[in-house]
Design a protein around this motif. Structure first.
Motif, PDB file in Angstrom:
ATOM      1  N   ILE A   1      19.904  33.847 -13.147  1.00 52.49           N
ATOM      2  CA  ILE A   1      20.391  32.707 -13.979  1.00 52.49           C
ATOM      3  C   ILE A   1      19.714  32.602 -15.206  1.00 52.49           C
ATOM      4  O   ILE A   1      20.525  32.191 -15.818  1.00 52.49           O
ATOM      5  CB  ILE A   1      20.063  31.496 -12.803  1.00 52.49           C
ATOM      6  CG1 ILE A   1      21.122  31.685 -11.591  1.00 52.49           C
ATOM      7  CG2 ILE A   1      20.505  30.294 -13.635  1.00 52.49           C
ATOM      8  CD1 ILE A   1      20.537  30.801 -10.519  1.00 52.49           C
ATOM      9  N   LEU A   2      18.358  32.840 -15.163  1.00 53.33           N
ATOM     10  CA  LEU A   2      17.773  32.334 -16.523  1.00 53.33           C
ATOM     11  C   LEU A   2      18.107  33.502 -17.639  1.00 53.33           C
ATOM     12  O   LEU A   2      18.190  33.228 -18.747  1.00 53.33           O
ATOM     13  CB  LEU A   2      16.221  32.597 -16.205  1.00 53.33           C
ATOM     14  CG  LEU A   2      15.550  31.298 -15.476  1.00 53.33           C
ATOM     15  CD1 LEU A   2      14.162  31.548 -15.123  1.00 53.33           C
ATOM     16  CD2 LEU A   2      15.726  30.013 -16.310  1.00 53.33           C
ATOM     17  N   VAL A   3      18.095  34.751 -17.087  1.00 55.54           N
ATOM     18  CA  VAL A   3      18.336  36.022 -18.245  1.00 55.54           C
ATOM     19  C   VAL A   3      19.656  35.862 -18.607  1.00 55.54           C
ATOM     20  O   VAL A   3      20.120  36.236 -19.581  1.00 55.54           O
ATOM     21  CB  VAL A   3      17.911  37.064 -17.701  1.00 55.54           C
ATOM     22  CG1 VAL A   3      16.560  37.335 -17.480  1.00 55.54           C
ATOM     23  CG2 VAL A   3      18.652  37.870 -16.634  1.00 55.54           C
ATOM     24  N   GLU A   4      20.600  35.390 -17.742  1.00 56.30           N
ATOM     25  CA  GLU A   4      22.030  35.553 -18.095  1.00 56.30           C
ATOM     26  C   GLU A   4      22.585  34.112 -18.960  1.00 56.30           C
ATOM     27  O   GLU A   4      23.345  33.865 -19.466  1.00 56.30           O
ATOM     28  CB  GLU A   4      22.988  35.262 -16.987  1.00 56.30           C
ATOM     29  CG  GLU A   4      23.005  36.702 -16.286  1.00 56.30           C
ATOM     30  CD  GLU A   4      23.497  36.838 -14.979  1.00 56.30           C
ATOM     31  OE1 GLU A   4      24.561  35.978 -14.679  1.00 56.30           O
ATOM     32  OE2 GLU A   4      23.409  37.794 -14.164  1.00 56.30           O
ATOM     33  N   GLY A   5      21.475  33.072 -19.167  1.00 53.18           N
ATOM     34  CA  GLY A   5      21.703  31.794 -19.710  1.00 53.18           C
ATOM     35  C   GLY A   5      22.762  30.673 -19.122  1.00 53.18           C
ATOM     36  O   GLY A   5      23.228  29.963 -19.811  1.00 53.18           O
ATOM     37  N   ARG A   6      22.550  30.987 -17.592  1.00 52.95           N
ATOM     38  CA  ARG A   6      23.374  30.012 -17.045  1.00 52.95           C
ATOM     39  C   ARG A   6      22.734  28.631 -16.654  1.00 52.95           C
ATOM     40  O   ARG A   6      23.218  27.963 -15.584  1.00 52.95           O
ATOM     41  CB  ARG A   6      23.876  30.736 -15.800  1.00 52.95           C
ATOM     42  CG  ARG A   6      24.959  31.973 -15.833  1.00 52.95           C
ATOM     43  CD  ARG A   6      25.338  32.192 -14.556  1.00 52.95           C
ATOM     44  NE  ARG A   6      24.543  33.444 -13.897  1.00 52.95           N
ATOM     45  CZ  ARG A   6      24.188  33.165 -12.542  1.00 52.95           C
ATOM     46  NH1 ARG A   6      24.619  32.393 -11.821  1.00 52.95           N
ATOM     47  NH2 ARG A   6      23.422  34.265 -12.072  1.00 52.95           N
ATOM     48  N   LEU A   7      21.460  28.428 -17.306  1.00 53.56           N
ATOM     49  CA  LEU A   7      20.752  27.180 -16.954  1.00 53.56           C
ATOM     50  C   LEU A   7      20.767  26.461 -18.525  1.00 53.56           C
ATOM     51  O   LEU A   7      21.084  26.980 -19.283  1.00 53.56           O
ATOM     52  CB  LEU A   7      19.340  27.531 -16.383  1.00 53.56           C
ATOM     53  CG  LEU A   7      18.671  26.351 -15.685  1.00 53.56           C
ATOM     54  CD1 LEU A   7      19.555  26.030 -14.424  1.00 53.56           C
ATOM     55  CD2 LEU A   7      17.451  26.929 -15.198  1.00 53.56           C
ATOM     56  N   ASN A   8      20.036  25.442 -18.342  1.00 54.64           N
ATOM     57  CA  ASN A   8      20.028  24.650 -19.913  1.00 54.64           C
ATOM     58  C   ASN A   8      19.180  25.458 -20.649  1.00 54.64           C
ATOM     59  O   ASN A   8      18.330  26.384 -20.112  1.00 54.64           O
ATOM     60  CB  ASN A   8      19.646  23.047 -19.612  1.00 54.64           C
ATOM     61  CG  ASN A   8      18.282  23.163 -19.093  1.00 54.64           C
ATOM     62  OD1 ASN A   8      17.140  23.648 -19.737  1.00 54.64           O
ATOM     63  ND2 ASN A   8      17.932  22.163 -18.080  1.00 54.64           N
ATOM     64  N   ALA A   9      19.367  25.184 -21.853  1.00 57.01           N
ATOM     65  CA  ALA A   9      18.691  25.972 -23.063  1.00 57.01           C
ATOM     66  C   ALA A   9      17.197  25.817 -22.939  1.00 57.01           C
ATOM     67  O   ALA A   9      16.672  27.056 -22.995  1.00 57.01           O
ATOM     68  CB  ALA A   9      19.220  25.455 -24.286  1.00 57.01           C
ATOM     69  N   SER A  10      16.620  25.028 -22.484  1.00 61.77           N
ATOM     70  CA  SER A  10      15.393  24.779 -22.363  1.00 61.77           C
ATOM     71  C   SER A  10      14.381  25.652 -21.303  1.00 61.77           C
ATOM     72  O   SER A  10      13.481  26.097 -21.490  1.00 61.77           O
ATOM     73  CB  SER A  10      14.624  23.364 -22.030  1.00 61.77           C
ATOM     74  OG  SER A  10      15.216  22.955 -20.563  1.00 61.77           O
TER      75      SER A  10
END
Length: 121
Positions: A86-95
């Motif tokens: 989720i984090l490396v794919e950018g599926r969470l908020n930008a922060s």
């Protein structure tokens, strides 16, 4: 008969019979180089910024699988719900996005590795 039609027929037949294989991803040969290049600078105890914020150490397979103070980051067999993906794919908020974006190929390798069970192979 048209050669393109023959090739299309063979490809369809191979797909339907299960002869098309998926790349097997190795933690040792495929995942570690990504971690060393993109993650270790911040996720190494005791002073890595990513480590200090989350307590995620990526120094070893065991520490990666242990996860963070918030829980595991990998759900073996399920990249859709693995925090790492989720984090490396950018599926969470930008922060919460990793400060060192991965290439599409690196993201695909991590996704396949997790989907294949996140083995220490």
């Amino acid at each position: 008969m048209n050669i393109q039609l023959i090739c299309l027929g063979l490809a369809t037949l191979l797909h339907l019979t299960g002869c098309v294989t998926q790349q097997r991803v190795s933690y040792q040969y495929d995942v570690i180089p990504i971690i060393e290049t993109r993650c270790l600078k911040c996720h190494t105890p005791p002073k890595g910024v990513g480590y200090l914020r989350s307590r995620l150490s990526m120094e070893s397979y065991e520490s990666l699988m242990e996860g963070t103070i918030y829980g595991p980051v990998i759900v073996p067999g399920d990249s859709r719900h693995s925090v790492l993906n989720i984090l490396v794919e950018g599926r969470l908020n930008a922060s919460m996005r990793t400060p060192h974006p991965l290439t599409a190929e690196e993201i695909a390798i991590l996704r396949l590795w997790v989907d294949q069970g996140a083995k220490n192979n």
